[in-house]
Design an enzyme around this catalytic site. Structure first.
Site, PDB file in Angstrom:
ATOM      1  N   LYS A 180      -8.423  -3.495 -10.589  1.00  0.00           N
ATOM      2  CA  LYS A 180      -7.020  -3.188 -10.243  1.00  0.00           C
ATOM      3  C   LYS A 180      -6.549  -4.306  -9.318  1.00  0.00           C
ATOM      4  CE  LYS A 180      -4.263  -1.619  -7.640  1.00  0.00           C
ATOM      5  NZ  LYS A 180      -3.159  -2.475  -7.115  1.00  0.00           N
ATOM      6  N   GLU A 255     -14.287  -5.595   2.006  1.00  0.00           N
ATOM      7  CA  GLU A 255     -14.037  -6.891   2.664  1.00  0.00           C
ATOM      8  C   GLU A 255     -12.634  -6.813   3.243  1.00  0.00           C
ATOM      9  OE1 GLU A 255     -16.242  -9.068   3.046  1.00  0.00           O
ATOM     10  OE2 GLU A 255     -17.702  -8.735   1.453  1.00  0.00           O
ATOM     11  N   CYS A 289      -8.260 -14.263   4.833  1.00  0.00           N
ATOM     12  CA  CYS A 289      -8.936 -13.310   5.724  1.00  0.00           C
ATOM     13  C   CYS A 289      -9.715 -14.048   6.803  1.00  0.00           C
ATOM     14  CB  CYS A 289      -9.852 -12.419   4.910  1.00  0.00           C
ATOM     15  SG  CYS A 289     -10.993 -13.352   3.885  1.00  0.00           S
ATOM     16  N   GLU A 388      -4.157  -8.755  13.109  1.00  0.00           N
ATOM     17  CA  GLU A 388      -4.120  -9.752  12.047  1.00  0.00           C
ATOM     18  C   GLU A 388      -2.675 -10.005  11.606  1.00  0.00           C
ATOM     19  OE1 GLU A 388      -5.485  -8.695   8.067  1.00  0.00           O
ATOM     20  OE2 GLU A 388      -6.737 -10.474   8.094  1.00  0.00           O
TER      21      GLU A 388
HETATM   22  P1  NAD Z   1      -3.673  -4.298   0.820  1.00  0.00           P
HETATM   23  O1  NAD Z   1      -4.769  -3.598   1.522  1.00  0.00           O
HETATM   24  O2  NAD Z   1      -2.278  -3.879   1.069  1.00  0.00           O
HETATM   25  O3  NAD Z   1      -3.867  -4.194  -0.767  1.00  0.00           O
HETATM   26  C1  NAD Z   1      -5.080  -4.583  -1.381  1.00  0.00           C
HETATM   27  C2  NAD Z   1      -5.241  -3.834  -2.684  1.00  0.00           C
HETATM   28  O4  NAD Z   1      -5.437  -2.453  -2.402  1.00  0.00           O
HETATM   29  C3  NAD Z   1      -4.036  -3.914  -3.621  1.00  0.00           C
HETATM   30  O5  NAD Z   1      -4.510  -4.053  -4.940  1.00  0.00           O
HETATM   31  C4  NAD Z   1      -3.372  -2.563  -3.423  1.00  0.00           C
HETATM   32  O6  NAD Z   1      -2.628  -2.134  -4.545  1.00  0.00           O
HETATM   33  C5  NAD Z   1      -4.580  -1.674  -3.217  1.00  0.00           C
HETATM   34  N1  NAD Z   1      -4.306  -0.425  -2.490  1.00  0.00           N
HETATM   35  C6  NAD Z   1      -3.473  -0.234  -1.457  1.00  0.00           C
HETATM   36  N2  NAD Z   1      -3.508   1.057  -1.065  1.00  0.00           N
HETATM   37  C7  NAD Z   1      -4.399   1.680  -1.861  1.00  0.00           C
HETATM   38  C8  NAD Z   1      -4.871   3.019  -1.949  1.00  0.00           C
HETATM   39  N3  NAD Z   1      -4.447   3.974  -1.116  1.00  0.00           N
HETATM   40  N4  NAD Z   1      -5.783   3.314  -2.890  1.00  0.00           N
HETATM   41  C9  NAD Z   1      -6.241   2.358  -3.718  1.00  0.00           C
HETATM   42  N5  NAD Z   1      -5.811   1.086  -3.700  1.00  0.00           N
HETATM   43  C10 NAD Z   1      -4.913   0.741  -2.770  1.00  0.00           C
HETATM   44  O7  NAD Z   1      -3.905  -5.828   1.156  1.00  0.00           O
HETATM   45  P2  NAD Z   1      -3.011  -7.073   0.790  1.00  0.00           P
HETATM   46  O8  NAD Z   1      -1.784  -7.023   1.617  1.00  0.00           O
HETATM   47  O9  NAD Z   1      -2.895  -7.174  -0.694  1.00  0.00           O
HETATM   48  O10 NAD Z   1      -3.959  -8.273   1.286  1.00  0.00           O
HETATM   49  C11 NAD Z   1      -4.009  -8.684   2.604  1.00  0.00           C
HETATM   50  C12 NAD Z   1      -5.217  -8.114   3.306  1.00  0.00           C
HETATM   51  O11 NAD Z   1      -6.408  -8.435   2.601  1.00  0.00           O
HETATM   52  C13 NAD Z   1      -5.404  -8.721   4.679  1.00  0.00           C
HETATM   53  O12 NAD Z   1      -5.652  -7.706   5.642  1.00  0.00           O
HETATM   54  C14 NAD Z   1      -6.619  -9.612   4.536  1.00  0.00           C
HETATM   55  O13 NAD Z   1      -7.350  -9.820   5.695  1.00  0.00           O
HETATM   56  C15 NAD Z   1      -7.414  -8.896   3.509  1.00  0.00           C
HETATM   57  N6  NAD Z   1      -8.349  -9.825   2.853  1.00  0.00           N
HETATM   58  C16 NAD Z   1      -9.684  -9.740   3.149  1.00  0.00           C
HETATM   59  C17 NAD Z   1     -10.581 -10.644   2.581  1.00  0.00           C
HETATM   60  C18 NAD Z   1     -12.061 -10.574   2.877  1.00  0.00           C
HETATM   61  O14 NAD Z   1     -12.830 -11.084   2.096  1.00  0.00           O
HETATM   62  N7  NAD Z   1     -12.484  -9.971   3.977  1.00  0.00           N
HETATM   63  C19 NAD Z   1     -10.118 -11.609   1.700  1.00  0.00           C
HETATM   64  C20 NAD Z   1      -8.755 -11.673   1.434  1.00  0.00           C
HETATM   65  C21 NAD Z   1      -7.876 -10.754   2.004  1.00  0.00           C
END
Ligand code: NAD
Length: 495
Positions: A180, A255, A289, A388
């Protein structure tokens, strides 16, 4: 709603394009032009059910489960080759959708092929053990078995890279998968999934369902036929997913975010350190991240170092991600753009001093641009130092000595990564031991590899991706006891 002529992306389920059950699509936009360029299937619980059903049938059917690990590895090798051939096409989609610079996104997609090649080679090298047990008359050994259906949920900042960190080891382990992708960057995953068909993977082994987290993501996580959830994203969604997975006693890898310190000592090679600090926070417009968003700089060199930093960043060109002269591209989504600007306001209201930037760039067209921004006079207890931002905003915090640097660096809820700049081997080693982070870079920053475990301490996550251990996240360990003594002992007394 009437849509202009836009490219249309459906789910990919059971080896074929699959229209959304609801019949609904949503628009995906270019962060550079602000224009919609594609329509993406809006998934719901019935699409989630169809995809998990396909993955479950593929897992249970002989076509996948009876394949040897070597055969699985062979398919992964083919996929790596196909990825190389299709890298330019996939990179163009990602660049259009998330605004990452052409140079970076192209090398990222090519590097994804290396991930598949690595796990292709690893597939038939996961060896279990014969255990020399204390019990008499038995031989005991372990078997590693694929967990089953894995759900992969990813963010928008490096879509195919972060998908592949999970997908390659999951497939090498023998799992089947439903992906997804982020609702902001879905098309690349759909086009990518079609390569699995071309490589000869059985239908249903790799499926993609697009849509919103609360409409289809949760339905996937909660589906009873899902064994494991691999998630990359923010803390709020990660926590929600962890809770949903817990209800079904599913395993997870999470992650999450970071607030990583990049620590510059006064004995460092400052020419190198300044480049490392800039790469850490302004590459990908800070939307990583591992962004080194807290610069801890020893007080004795603070002013000189900030001056060098400002001089290097001031000339960086913002603009079209396709233009090779561009150094900083747009912010990938409108909500993220607004969030970054809100944090800049917070920093100002907390009393931080804006040494560079601090504004949106409206002159670059309809895209979402934020100037590279450097705040000095930051205290580690300010929100701008603790939360962040996920954008091109650097907080500079002075420190006195090693102990002070360690205290400030670790005084944060996250623990994803840290950088240290010093010429002293002793100091570098000491810092690598004391910093509470999953990755520590000494005199470099932002390196990752398929060979090397990656993951977070504290609120930065659970589990590790990459390297040989990552495949174990997708395997169950089974212990097998074979009696070599046919005489079953007294059945009423445990021996
Ligand atoms: P997000 O958490 O808003 O969304 C990530 C994914 O989760 C999307 O596909 C979204 O549709 C899905 N999602 C959201 N709510 C959900 C739920 N309740 N149930 C199931 N799926 C759900 O993150 P974002 O804004 O897309 O990305 C930014 C974040 O990602 C930042 O906090 C960043 O630090 C983190 N990130 C972490 C890493 C790592 O490896 N640690 C790498 C890249 C990004």
């Amino acid at each position: 709603m009437q849509h202009r002529e836009l490219l249309r992306f459906q789910h990919f389920i059971d080896g074929a394009d699959h229209p959304p059950a609801s019949g609904e699509y949503f628009e995906t936009q270019s962060p550079y032009s602000g224009e919609s360029w594609g329509l993406v299937a809006r998934g719901d619980a019935s699409d989630a059910d169809a995809a998990v059903g396909a993955a479950r049938r593929a897992f249970e059917s002989g076509a996948w489960s009876r394949m040897t690990a070597t055969e699985r590895g062979g398919l992964l090798f083919k996929l790596a080759e196909l990825l190389r051939r299709n890298a330019a096409k996939l990179a163009a989609i990602e660049m259009r959708d998330n605004g990452k610079l052409a140079g970076e996104v192209t090398s990222q997609v090519r590097y994804v092929a290396e991930y598949f090649q690595y796990y292709a080679g690893l597939a038939d090298k996961v060896q279990s053990h014969v255990i020399p047990t204390d019990k008499k008359g038995v031989t005991c050994f372990t078997r590693y078995e694929a967990k089953g259906v894995v759900v992969i949920i990813t963010p928008w900042n490096s879509p195919l890279t972060l998908t592949s960190w999970k997908l390659a080891p999951a497939l090498a382990a023998g799992c089947t998968v439903v992906i997804k992708p982020s609702e902001y960057t879905s098309p690349s995953a759909v086009v990518f999934a079609q390569l699995f068909k071309e490589a000869g993977f059985p239908d249903g082994v790799v499926n993609v369902v697009t849509g919103f987290g609360n409409e289809v993501g949760g339905a996937l996580v909660e589906h009873p036929d899902v064994a494991h959830v691999g998630f990359t994203g923010g803390e709020a969604a990660g926590t929600a997913i962890y809770q949903m997975a817990a209800k079904g006693l599913k395993t997870v890898t999470l992650e999450l975010g970071g607030k990583s310190p990049n620590i510059v000592f006064d004995d460092a090679d400052l020419d190198q350190a300044v480049k490392g600090v800039v790469a850490g926070i302004f590459a990908a417009a800070g939307q990583t991240c591992i962004a080194g968003s807290r610069l801890l700089v020893q007080r004795s060199i603070h002013d000189e170092f900030v001056e060098r930093l400002v001089a290097l960043v001031r000339g960086a060109k913002l603009g079209d991600p396709e233009d090779p002269a561009t150094r900083i591209g747009p912010i990938a989504t409108r909500p993220q753009f607004e969030k970054i600007l809100a944090y800049i306001d917070i920093a100002r209201s907390e009393g931080a001093i804006c040494a560079l930037g601090g504004n949106p760039r409206k002159d670059l067209g309809a895209g979402w641009f934020v100037e590279p921004t450097i705040f000095t006079g930051v205290r580690n207890d300010m929100r701008i130092a603790q939360e962040e931002v996920f954008g091109p905003v650097l907080s500079v915090i002075p420190f006195e000595d090693e102990a002070d640097a360690i205290r400030i660096a670790n005084d944060v809820l996250y623990g994803l990564a840290a950088g240290v700049w010093t010429r002293s081997l002793h100091r570098g080693m000491l810092m690598s031991e004391r910093l509470r982070a999953g990755t520590v870079w000494i005199n470099n920053y932002r390196q990752t590899s398929f060979t090397t475990p990656f993951g977070g301490y504290k609120r930065s996550g659970i589990g590790r991706e990459s390297g040989t251990d990552a495949i174990l996240e997708y395997l169950e360990t089974k212990s097998v006891w074979i009696s070599t003594d046919l005489d079953v002992p007294n059945p009423f007394v445990k021996q």
